[in-house]
Design a protein around this motif. Structure first.
Motif, short mmCIF file in Angstrom:
data_model
loop_
_atom_site.label_atom_id
_atom_site.label_comp_id
_atom_site.label_asym_id
_atom_site.label_seq_id
_atom_site.Cartn_x
_atom_site.Cartn_y
_atom_site.Cartn_z
N ILE A 52 0.84 -1.20 0.00
CA ILE A 52 0.00 0.00 0.00
C ILE A 52 0.87 1.25 0.00
CG2 ILE A 52 -1.87 1.23 1.16
CD1 ILE A 52 -2.50 -1.34 2.67
N VAL A 56 0.77 4.40 -2.83
CA VAL A 56 0.18 5.64 -2.32
C VAL A 56 1.21 6.77 -2.41
CG1 VAL A 56 -0.67 6.81 -0.24
CG2 VAL A 56 -1.55 4.56 -0.85
N LYS A 75 -13.24 -0.03 -0.99
CA LYS A 75 -13.28 0.12 0.47
C LYS A 75 -14.27 -0.87 1.08
CE LYS A 75 -15.36 3.72 2.30
NZ LYS A 75 -15.62 5.11 2.76
N TRP A 120 -5.16 1.49 5.04
CA TRP A 120 -5.20 2.57 4.06
C TRP A 120 -5.37 3.93 4.75
CZ3 TRP A 120 -4.71 2.41 -1.28
CH2 TRP A 120 -4.60 1.14 -1.84
#
Length: 202
Positions: A52, A56, A75, A120
């Motif tokens: 992640i 990102v 999500k 996240w």
């Protein structure tokens, strides 16, 4: 310009060390299979967060701005996966002698954080709250990645070992099923909190 490393490290430790979907899964895995058997799974969980952090850091959230519906769907799909894991935990029993039960391995652990909405939320908070304007993308991403890696290497095994110790105390006793349902309930609650309450724990 740089990253507020000390502040972020404290933030990361507080989030990685407190209850959340990943830690509840680690606790349940340690309880069901034992600490040593769960270590490949733990390693996968630790490294999975890197899957992640780097996307990102290098602009994945710009895609979220352009295609918000895609990330909204992801999500809730991620939340559904964690809740499914919670259901499995709820129905597990701690009979370590069952040799026909496969222990979740490295690859199973690797996908926990990419499908963990709290992971996240915490990573995005790191980039938006602790990185000074003008910091190079590589420096910011590397700093956040290393801080989280250090916290996970220390704290994720502790959660797994705690599950192992708890299992030794309750295995085969009437309270065993209540323990597993409690772990599952806390896992689901933590997912619902991040979806509707804006939490950022791991």
């Amino acid at each position: 310009m740089t990253v507020a490393t000390t502040s972020f490290l404290l933030f990361a430790a507080s989030q990685v060390g407190t209850p959340g979907p990943a830690n509840m899964v680690l606790l349940g895995t340690g309880a069901r299979y034992g600490f040593r058997a769960a270590l490949p799974f733990v390693a996968g969980v630790i490294l999975g967060k890197q899957l992640i952090i780097w996307p990102v850091g290098f602009g994945l959230m710009q895609l979220a701005d352009r295609v918000p519906l895609l990330f909204e769907v992801l999500k809730y799909a991620s939340a559904a996966y964690i809740i499914w894991l919670a259901w499995k935990i709820a129905n597990l029993r701690l009979s370590r002698g069952q040799g026909d039960v496969a222990v979740p391995g490295f690859w199973s652990g690797l996908i926990v954080h990419p499908l963990n909405p709290k992971a996240w939320a915490m990573i995005i908070a790191g980039f938006t709250g602790f990185v000074a304007a003008g910091t190079s993308t590589f420096q910011a991403t590397l700093t956040i990645a290393l801080c989280l890696l250090v916290c996970q290497v220390i704290l994720h095994p502790i959660w797994t070992f705690a599950g192992d110790r708890i299992a030794h105390a309750v295995e085969g006793r009437p309270m065993e099923k209540y323990l597993m349902w409690t772990l599952a309930s806390v896992t689901v609650a933590s997912v619902l909190f991040v979806l509707f309450g804006g939490g950022a724990q791991t």
